[in-house]
Structure formats: C-alpha cells, structure tokens
Design an enzyme around this catalytic site. Sequence first.
Site, PDB file in Angstrom:
ATOM      1  N   CYS A  79       7.378   4.766   5.871  1.00 48.84           N
ATOM      2  CA  CYS A  79       8.004   3.372   5.463  1.00 48.84           C
ATOM      3  C   CYS A  79       8.595   3.636   4.143  1.00 48.84           C
ATOM      4  O   CYS A  79       7.961   3.620   3.021  1.00 48.84           O
ATOM      5  CB  CYS A  79       6.669   2.537   5.430  1.00 48.84           C
ATOM      6  SG  CYS A  79       7.059   0.842   4.904  1.00 48.84           S
ATOM      7  N   CYS A 100       8.194   0.631   1.792  1.00 51.82           N
ATOM      8  CA  CYS A 100       6.512   0.812   1.067  1.00 51.82           C
ATOM      9  C   CYS A 100       6.614   1.483   0.029  1.00 51.82           C
ATOM     10  O   CYS A 100       6.034   1.380  -0.964  1.00 51.82           O
ATOM     11  CB  CYS A 100       5.500   1.057   2.227  1.00 51.82           C
ATOM     12  SG  CYS A 100       5.981   0.150   3.850  1.00 51.82           S
ATOM     13  N   ASP A 101       7.227   3.004   0.131  1.00 50.83           N
ATOM     14  CA  ASP A 101       6.682   3.736  -0.822  1.00 50.83           C
ATOM     15  C   ASP A 101       7.842   4.528  -1.554  1.00 50.83           C
ATOM     16  O   ASP A 101       7.654   5.485  -2.391  1.00 50.83           O
ATOM     17  CB  ASP A 101       6.168   5.041   0.099  1.00 50.83           C
ATOM     18  CG  ASP A 101       4.946   4.538   1.002  1.00 50.83           C
ATOM     19  OD1 ASP A 101       4.024   3.692   0.255  1.00 50.83           O
ATOM     20  OD2 ASP A 101       4.398   4.931   1.939  1.00 50.83           O
TER      21      ASP A 101
END
Length: 316
Positions: free
Chosen positions: A141, A144-145
């Site tokens: 993701c 997200c990261d």
Amino acid sequence: MSETQEASKHDVVIIGSGPAGYTAAIYLGRAGYRPLIIAGALTPGGQLVNTSEVENFPGFPEGILGPELMDRMREQAEKFGAVIEYDDVTSVDFSGDDKILHTDSGTDYQAKAVIVATGSQHRKLGVPGEEEFAGRGVSYCATCDGFFFRNKPIVVVGGGDSAMEEADFLSRFGSSVTLVHRRGEFRASKIMVERAQENPKIRFELNATVSAIHGDDQSGATEVELTDVTTGETRVIPANGVFVAIGQIPQTEFLGGAVKTAADGTIEVDGASSRTSVPGVFAAGDNADAVYQQAITAAGMGCRAALDAQAYLIGE
Ligand code: NAP
C-alpha cells in the site's frame, strides 16, 4: 452458535464495506429494509481507503480521495438506515433457509438473505524475504507506507494500473523509483503508463522479476535481487521500500465452499445477476469479478445484488 446465545436476526446482512457493500446498503435502506453491514474489523471501506486520488468515479470531475469517497458512501448508507458492525465473518452456514454467519467477535448473525461483498486482497510475490521484511520495507500500500521511504530507493513490482499509480505516487518520496515488470508490455491503461513514463524519477526494469528481497534486522529491506526472465541472469539493486502491486485475490476463503466458486476463488453468479449457487445468497464486487474490478463496477454490482435480494425477500 452456542445454545445460550441467540443469533442476532436480520432480513438481510451485507458482508463487506467497499463500493459494492455500501451501494447494496443504500438501495436496501431506501427500500425500507434496515440492512446490517458487517464491515470488517480492520479495513472497513475496502481497498479504496488505501487509494489516493480517484479520477474515474463519475460525478467527481476534479477527482476525489479514496477514503473520502468511502466515507460519503458510508454516510449515505447510514442515512437510509443501514447499521454497521465492525467485525469479520469467519465462517458461514448456508444450509438452511436462514443463513448463519459466525464472526470473529463471537457474535452470530442470522439472515434471510446475505450479500457477499468482501472484495479482494493483495497477491503476494512468494519470494524469499517478502514475509521476513513485511512492514519493514515490503508493503502492499503506497499511500499507507510511502512516507516512510523519503529520499530512499524504492522498487515497485507489477505492470497493471496499481503499479503505475503506486510508482507515480511514490516518486514524491523516494530518491528513485524502479518499476519491475515481468514482461515487456504493460497491462495498465495507456494514460497511466504514459504518466509513469513521463515521470523523470521512475525507471523501468522490464522482462525482470524480483526473485529475492534482502536486508537486515536493523535497516529492514535494503536491496532486491532481479532475475532477467530471458537470460536467467541475476543482479542486485538497492531498495529500502519494496511495493508489491501484482493484483488481487478474491476474499472468499471464509465461505468454506458454501457457494460455488471458480478455480481462482471468484464467486460464480448466474449470468448478469448476483445470484450465487445458494438461493438467498448474492455476491457483488471484486469477489465475484475477476475482470473489471473497478469501484464503479463494484457499485453497480452492489445495486444488482440489492435488487436481487429484494426480489428474493418478497418471494418473486
Ligand atoms: P492487474 O491489472 O491484475 O495487474 C497485475 C500485474 O501484476 C500484471 O502486470 C501482472 O503481470 C503482474 N503480476 C501478477 N502476478 C505476478 C507475479 N507473481 N509476479 C510478478 N508480476 C505479477 O492488477 P492491478 O494493477 O492491481 O489492477 C486491478 C484492477 O484495478 C484493474 O482492473 C485496474 O484497471 C484497476 N485499477 C484502476 C486504477 C485506476 O484507474 N486509477 C488504479 C488501480 C487499479 P502480467 O501483465 O504479466 O500478467
């Protein structure tokens, strides 16, 4: 179900809270049912929650952020009476007229009709180091990261729209982004490929696979091994972030074979309907669609499932 604990009883339960689940809930809510959505304990909202800008959902010419789109769908479903439980269905019993759903929290639900809209999950590479460095360099993701890899070398794996989108997004953070794809042609749409090709920070390694991910305890992932698919030669390039974007696997395992699925795990439905092999059980979204897998197609399938479930509930 334990003998002392009565199952919570409903006309219709929707499993999943992506575009398919929320759309089904909006339609069923407006039809006067109070659909229960079992939304997932950890990832309510489905995959769009992990997406950045959604540019192709009709009605939003300026684009809309994935999480915002899902918030709005949830709000719309709740406005028409949908009730949401943040829990995971772990197994089902579809053998009787009343369908039984067992959940992770221990609560059991009983429903006359069930809509399965659980979407899909990320496919794994299955190479050495992937599991070891998951969450410590290996990610599924970008939104997200990505932030964790500011000024660090990043590798993205895949040749579809997700890989292009992730590479483009990650180019804001990484010192470099290398997109590794096993073929010379891309599955991704032309506009997404062109955008990545025009991005000066993105490099392409084609006809190559990531065959291993290396690193250490302190730094997490530090490099990946690439294998040339034509010559079999290997070499290593630096990578602190390894973003795997190689497609999806339908989330249907929890059904334990209670409805008919294809070899790839997608639920089989009757023609253009959402009717599964079990009367009263309907399927919508990525878990029943190995081809289109778009937010808008999932929403459309959710609508069909709601209409099919209504017809079933009134005995048509
Ligand atoms: P996808 O279209 O199925 O592409 C998966 C890619 O991963 C393919 O290029 C495939 O290679 C490669 N791949 C599969 N297994 C692999 C393996 N074991 N090792 C290495 N490479 C592997 O999946 P996706 O990109 O996640 O897209 C899914 C759907 O969502 C598509 O319909 C897509 O259009 C849509 N989507 C749309 C947007 C957007 O429009 N904004 C953004 C993201 C996704 P091959 O090509 O060789 O098979």
